[in-house]
Write a protein that holds these residues in place. Structure first.
Motif, PDB file in Angstrom:
ATOM      1  N   ALA A   1       0.829  -1.206   0.000  1.00 26.29           N
ATOM      2  CA  ALA A   1       0.000   0.000   0.000  1.00 26.29           C
ATOM      3  C   ALA A   1       0.864   1.257   0.000  1.00 26.29           C
ATOM      4  N   ALA A   2       1.959   1.222   0.744  1.00 23.74           N
ATOM      5  CA  ALA A   2       2.861   2.376   0.797  1.00 23.74           C
ATOM      6  C   ALA A   2       3.605   2.548  -0.526  1.00 23.74           C
ATOM      7  N   ILE A   3       4.023   1.438  -1.114  1.00 20.50           N
ATOM      8  CA  ILE A   3       4.719   1.498  -2.404  1.00 20.50           C
ATOM      9  C   ILE A   3       3.779   2.051  -3.467  1.00 20.50           C
ATOM     10  N   ARG A   4       2.529   1.590  -3.507  1.00 22.97           N
ATOM     11  CA  ARG A   4       1.560   2.067  -4.500  1.00 22.97           C
ATOM     12  C   ARG A   4       1.296   3.557  -4.329  1.00 22.97           C
TER      13      ARG A   4
ATOM     14  N   PRO B  30      10.935   5.645 -11.093  1.00 28.13           N
ATOM     15  CA  PRO B  30      10.786   4.964 -12.400  1.00 28.13           C
ATOM     16  C   PRO B  30      10.914   3.446 -12.319  1.00 28.13           C
ATOM     17  N   ARG B  31      11.703   2.959 -11.381  1.00 27.19           N
ATOM     18  CA  ARG B  31      11.850   1.517 -11.237  1.00 27.19           C
ATOM     19  C   ARG B  31      10.554   0.894 -10.715  1.00 27.19           C
ATOM     20  N   LEU B  32       9.926   1.603  -9.785  1.00 28.03           N
ATOM     21  CA  LEU B  32       8.650   1.085  -9.275  1.00 28.03           C
ATOM     22  C   LEU B  32       7.565   1.139 -10.353  1.00 28.03           C
ATOM     23  N   THR B  33       7.549   2.223 -11.125  1.00 25.51           N
ATOM     24  CA  THR B  33       6.575   2.314 -12.221  1.00 25.51           C
ATOM     25  C   THR B  33       6.781   1.175 -13.206  1.00 25.51           C
TER      26      THR B  33
ATOM     27  N   THR C 237       5.067  -4.009 -15.448  1.00 21.41           N
ATOM     28  CA  THR C 237       5.360  -5.420 -15.704  1.00 21.41           C
ATOM     29  C   THR C 237       4.295  -6.309 -15.079  1.00 21.41           C
ATOM     30  N   MET C 238       3.897  -6.010 -13.846  1.00 22.05           N
ATOM     31  CA  MET C 238       2.841  -6.794 -13.196  1.00 22.05           C
ATOM     32  C   MET C 238       1.519  -6.647 -13.920  1.00 22.05           C
TER      33      MET C 238
END
Length: 310
Positions: free
Chosen positions: A8-11, A70-73, A78-79
């Motif tokens: 939830a925090a990452i999103r 950008p890495r998280l995006t 990818t998911m």
């Protein structure tokens, strides 16, 4: 074991970084602006880095945040693509489990129209009288003849089970009253529940005082499928107990003749079943709608009753 911060925090961080705005990130995620701020602060505490700083009325990414975002995006993209690919593959093939007679008499002659209406869905028809495990994913939907609906399955009744005796015109000409069937060879489905279809009809016409008998073996010819029972009857080999709506065509063509007007009515029905989890599946909803329309057209004004013998 992966040691990731809470999803939830990452999103919340990824959405805020992509939008450059806590409010729009909250709208995407169904959170308030304060909720997004709380999740990002929780992430900062977890990683030990400041990810956003306030510049006047604007929240800007720090160098650490700019490197992470950008890495998280990319990971979320990818998911998302992985789930889209899974859904496309899942929705492209519909596996139908169905017993022999219904598959042959109802489904097979009509499935072409479903394919024309839904060319994006391939059909695999698994014909067997053994129950496929719907909840284990052995098939998407099943058509069964059953008394009760299993728990955790969606059910749509296609038609009630009705039973009546049928034979060839030549054999029918030798039978005066329904009681005269007794000396004729009786054809029946070996795998029907306790081979009792004939006993239900006996009960319907009062030949056994309104009671099913003790289930002892019944004489006559025994086959694995009702369709084979019908074939034997049409060939003049005896009288078969059949579900009339499945053999409308044979009656219209004069190959089968129903004996009398009595109908046995066991407490069973033909049903379309599928797991609760598949209720929103496009292919399942499309097939359900198509099949219900086909059954309504097939039964017409006579659901579960006598076939048209005109």
């Amino acid at each position: 074991m992966r040691k990731l911060p809470p999803l939830a925090a990452i999103r919340a961080f990824e959405a805020a970084a992509r939008h450059g705005n806590y409010t729009r990130a909250g709208e995407e995620l169904g959170l308030t602006q304060a909720g997004v701020s709380y999740q990002i602060k929780a992430l900062e505490e977890r990683v030990g880095e400041i990810l956003f700083v306030r510049q006047g009325r604007v929240m800007e990414l720090t160098p650490a945040g700019s490197a992470l975002a950008p890495r998280l995006t990319e990971a979320f993209v990818t998911m998302e693509r992985a789930f889209e690919a899974l859904q496309r593959a899942e929705e492209s093939v519909l596996v139908i489990a169905c017993f022999q007679t219904f598959a042959t008499k109802i489904l097979a002659p009509r499935l072409g129209s479903f394919q024309l209406a839904h060319p994006e869905i391939a059909i695999r028809l698994d014909v067997s009288d053994k129950y496929s495990d719907l909840e284990a994913g052995e098939c998407d939907v099943a058509i069964r003849l059953s008394r009760n609906v299993p728990a955790n399955l969606r059910s749509h009744e296609l038609m009630p089970l009705r039973l009546a005796p049928f034979t060839s015109p030549s054999v029918a000409s030798r039978i005066g009253e329904v009681e005269d069937i007794k000396p004729i060879i009786q054809v029946h489905d070996r795998i029907s529940p306790n081979s009792q279809w004939w006993r239900y009809w006996d009960k319907a016409i009062g030949l056994n005082d309104g009671h099913l008998d003790d289930g002892s073996p019944r004489g006559g010819l025994q086959f694995d499928y009702m369709m084979l029972d019908a074939e034997a009857a049409m060939s003049g080999n005896g009288v078969a107990i059949l579900a009339p709506p499945l053999f409308n065509q044979e009656v219209k063509e004069g190959r089968l003749v129903q004996l009398g007007n009595h109908m046995a009515q066991p407490e069973r029905a033909f049903r379309l079943l599928y797991p609760e989890i598949r209720r929103h599946s496009h292919k399942v909803r499309a097939f359900r709608s198509w099949l219900m329309e086909q059954m309504a057209e097939h039964l017409g004004d006579n659901p579960g009753g006598l076939p048209d013998q005109r």
